[in-house]
Design a protein around this motif. Structure first.
Motif, PDB file in Angstrom:
ATOM      1  N   ARG A 105      45.263 -38.748 -53.361  1.00  0.00           N
ATOM      2  CA  ARG A 105      45.039 -40.249 -53.485  1.00  0.00           C
ATOM      3  C   ARG A 105      44.367 -40.709 -54.969  1.00  0.00           C
ATOM      4  O   ARG A 105      44.477 -41.632 -55.648  1.00  0.00           O
ATOM      5  N   ILE A 106      43.159 -39.735 -55.144  1.00  0.00           N
ATOM      6  CA  ILE A 106      42.501 -40.176 -56.442  1.00  0.00           C
ATOM      7  C   ILE A 106      43.511 -39.937 -57.780  1.00  0.00           C
ATOM      8  O   ILE A 106      43.680 -40.692 -58.576  1.00  0.00           O
ATOM      9  N   SER A 107      44.430 -39.063 -57.538  1.00  0.00           N
ATOM     10  CA  SER A 107      45.229 -38.552 -58.739  1.00  0.00           C
ATOM     11  C   SER A 107      46.517 -39.640 -58.737  1.00  0.00           C
ATOM     12  O   SER A 107      46.890 -40.315 -60.041  1.00  0.00           O
ATOM     13  N   GLN A 108      46.798 -40.471 -57.647  1.00  0.00           N
ATOM     14  CA  GLN A 108      47.738 -41.323 -57.545  1.00  0.00           C
ATOM     15  C   GLN A 108      47.340 -42.693 -58.351  1.00  0.00           C
ATOM     16  O   GLN A 108      47.694 -43.256 -58.862  1.00  0.00           O
ATOM     17  N   ILE A 109      45.684 -42.931 -57.885  1.00  0.00           N
ATOM     18  CA  ILE A 109      45.357 -43.855 -58.307  1.00  0.00           C
ATOM     19  C   ILE A 109      45.132 -43.865 -60.042  1.00  0.00           C
ATOM     20  O   ILE A 109      45.352 -44.728 -60.702  1.00  0.00           O
ATOM     21  N   SER A 162      47.459 -49.974 -51.816  1.00  0.00           N
ATOM     22  CA  SER A 162      48.139 -49.215 -50.791  1.00  0.00           C
ATOM     23  C   SER A 162      47.852 -47.785 -50.671  1.00  0.00           C
ATOM     24  O   SER A 162      47.839 -47.224 -49.580  1.00  0.00           O
ATOM     25  N   VAL A 163      47.474 -47.103 -51.743  1.00  0.00           N
ATOM     26  CA  VAL A 163      46.930 -45.825 -51.690  1.00  0.00           C
ATOM     27  C   VAL A 163      45.599 -45.800 -50.903  1.00  0.00           C
ATOM     28  O   VAL A 163      45.447 -44.835 -50.081  1.00  0.00           O
ATOM     29  N   LEU A 164      44.931 -46.695 -51.261  1.00  0.00           N
ATOM     30  CA  LEU A 164      43.316 -46.568 -50.480  1.00  0.00           C
ATOM     31  C   LEU A 164      43.568 -46.907 -48.968  1.00  0.00           C
ATOM     32  O   LEU A 164      42.725 -46.248 -48.287  1.00  0.00           O
ATOM     33  N   VAL A 165      44.313 -47.769 -48.616  1.00  0.00           N
ATOM     34  CA  VAL A 165      44.588 -48.113 -47.061  1.00  0.00           C
ATOM     35  C   VAL A 165      45.430 -47.308 -46.460  1.00  0.00           C
ATOM     36  O   VAL A 165      45.760 -47.459 -45.357  1.00  0.00           O
ATOM     37  N   ASN A 166      46.050 -46.422 -47.272  1.00  0.00           N
ATOM     38  CA  ASN A 166      47.349 -45.527 -46.520  1.00  0.00           C
ATOM     39  C   ASN A 166      48.447 -46.393 -46.021  1.00  0.00           C
ATOM     40  O   ASN A 166      48.704 -46.098 -44.961  1.00  0.00           O
ATOM     41  N   ARG A 167      48.845 -47.389 -46.902  1.00  0.00           N
ATOM     42  CA  ARG A 167      49.921 -48.257 -46.415  1.00  0.00           C
ATOM     43  C   ARG A 167      50.880 -48.311 -47.434  1.00  0.00           C
ATOM     44  O   ARG A 167      50.752 -48.435 -48.370  1.00  0.00           O
ATOM     45  N   SER A 168      52.200 -48.695 -46.823  1.00  0.00           N
ATOM     46  CA  SER A 168      53.407 -48.856 -47.682  1.00  0.00           C
ATOM     47  C   SER A 168      53.125 -50.120 -48.542  1.00  0.00           C
ATOM     48  O   SER A 168      52.665 -51.072 -48.039  1.00  0.00           O
TER      49      SER A 168
END
Length: 396
Positions: A105-109, A162-168
């Motif tokens: 998630r950190i790398s995605q952000i 969306s990455v933080l809340v794990n939603r599409s």
């Protein structure tokens, strides 16, 4: 019988596994991954980017100078390490559960943020490139490119959320659709400005550098900038006025661009002639004019009015003036006579459209006109002043 490469690394203890519970072990691997990404970015900045810049500088094309400018290349050098870390982490921390999820998630952000910087820099480069294109350089496209940046940033923010809340992200877009009314109220000026900017550009109504006048707003000057929410005008008194783009679409304004691009700027000044001074020319006057070239069309007439002679003479003077465009309309015409005398209008075009030369020319022409009129027995009409009354009393 045969093991995959990651299975071999895990069996040898080089990759994280379910039994690798040492926090220190994981931190060391994370440092190693970050160091690897840093080294890849360093190679990109020190080797690849200078090589690309050198190749771009040697090409004959100009578009690559804008698309691969230092700002874009620098954003690419920040994008490459983020991509490397994002790709490597799943292989190194496979099977670590929460660690892998958090790091991904950190790398995605991180990837989304540097991606936003890259695309905004690319949009700015495309805008700079469009300003050099002959058909686009004068179009007010800055607002459109600003809106594209806003869209990129909004999409990036939605991606981060969306990455933080794990939603599409699609689910978030759907939720935002329900709040569209609120968003339209918040970004009302931005949306209206974008639509107005597209209309101004599509209809070629306004360009930077145009001279515009909006009497209702007290605006009279040169357009210096057209962006998403404002149009900046530098007035002739050196004051700056900002006006929303939709004001120019919803209301009327004067644009002097066609005049500036034409062969001249119109001069239309009138002089009131005292009708009592209009008469036929004497034989002596006709003989004095006989040898003049401008008098040739009037030679065969028995009786010639002095006003007509003056018009022929001064029209010839205007045609010979190098600061006047004689190819455009040039004439001296009479307007409706009234209590103030007979208005004689000088109608011609100044070859120089600039403000100061234009004003100087029409002032000089009018001065010569007033000085020449007495030669033909004509007088300018003006209401009597106290000095005229004093002279009349003295003469009596």
């Amino acid at each position: 019988m045969f093991r995959t490469f990651d299975q071999w690394l895990r069996s040898e203890g080089y990759l994280m596994g379910e039994d690798s519970t040492s926090t220190l072990h994981r931190v060391l691997w994370l440092v190693a991954v970050l160091l690897f990404g840093y080294l890849v970015g360093l190679i990109c900045r020190r080797v690849v980017i200078p090589l690309v810049a050198k190749v771009v500088s040697k090409t004959k094309a100009t578009w690559d100078d804008y698309l691969f400018n230092p700002r874009v290349l620098r954003s690419i050098s920040h994008l490459v390490p983020a991509m490397v870390v994002y790709v490597v982490i799943p292989y190194v921390f496979i099977g670590t559960g929460l660690w892998l999820d958090i790091l991904l998630r950190i790398s995605q952000i991180w990837l989304i943020i540097v991606g936003i910087r890259f695309f905004t820099a690319l949009i700015s480069s495309v805008y700079e490139l469009s300003t050099q294109h002959e058909d686009l350089r004068d179009r007010p496209l800055k607002g459109v490119y600003q809106m594209l940046k806003i869209i990129v940033i909004c999409v990036g923010v939605i991606g981060v959320v969306s990455v933080l809340v794990n939603r599409s992200p699609l689910a978030l877009f759907t939720a935002l659709g329900a709040a569209a009314t609120v968003l339209m109220l918040i970004f009302k000026d931005t949306i209206i400005g974008l639509v107005a900017g597209v209309q101004l550009s599509a209809n070629d109504m306004l360009r930077p550098g145009d001279w515009i006048k909006i009497p209702k707003q007290g605006i009279d000057g040169m357009v210096t900038e057209v962006n998403l929410t404002t149009v900046k005008v530098l007035n002739w008194d050196n004051s700056v006025t900002t006006v929303p783009p939709y004001t120019l679409v919803s209301d009327s304004f004067e644009n002097w661009r066609v005049m500036q691009e034409s062969g001249g700027r119109r001069v239309k000044r009138s002089v009131n002639i005292d009708m009592q001074s209009i008469r036929f020319c004497t034989p002596e006057e006709l003989s004095a004019y006989a040898d003049e070239e401008w008098f040739a069309p009037l030679k065969d007439e028995k009786e010639v009015v002095n006003l007509r002679v003056f018009r022929a003479y001064f029209t010839d003077c205007l045609r010979r003036n190098p600061r006047i465009n004689a190819e455009l309309t040039l004439m001296i015409r009479q307007l409706q006579p009234g209590p103030q005398g007979l208005p004689l209008e000088l109608y011609f075009f100044s070859a120089d459209r600039s403000w100061i030369p234009y004003e100087m020319l029409q002032a000089e022409v009018l001065e010569v006109c007033l000085a020449v009129l007495p030669r033909f027995g004509l007088h300018v009409f003006q209401s009597p002043t106290g000095l005229d009354l004093e002279r009349t009393r003295i003469n009596q």
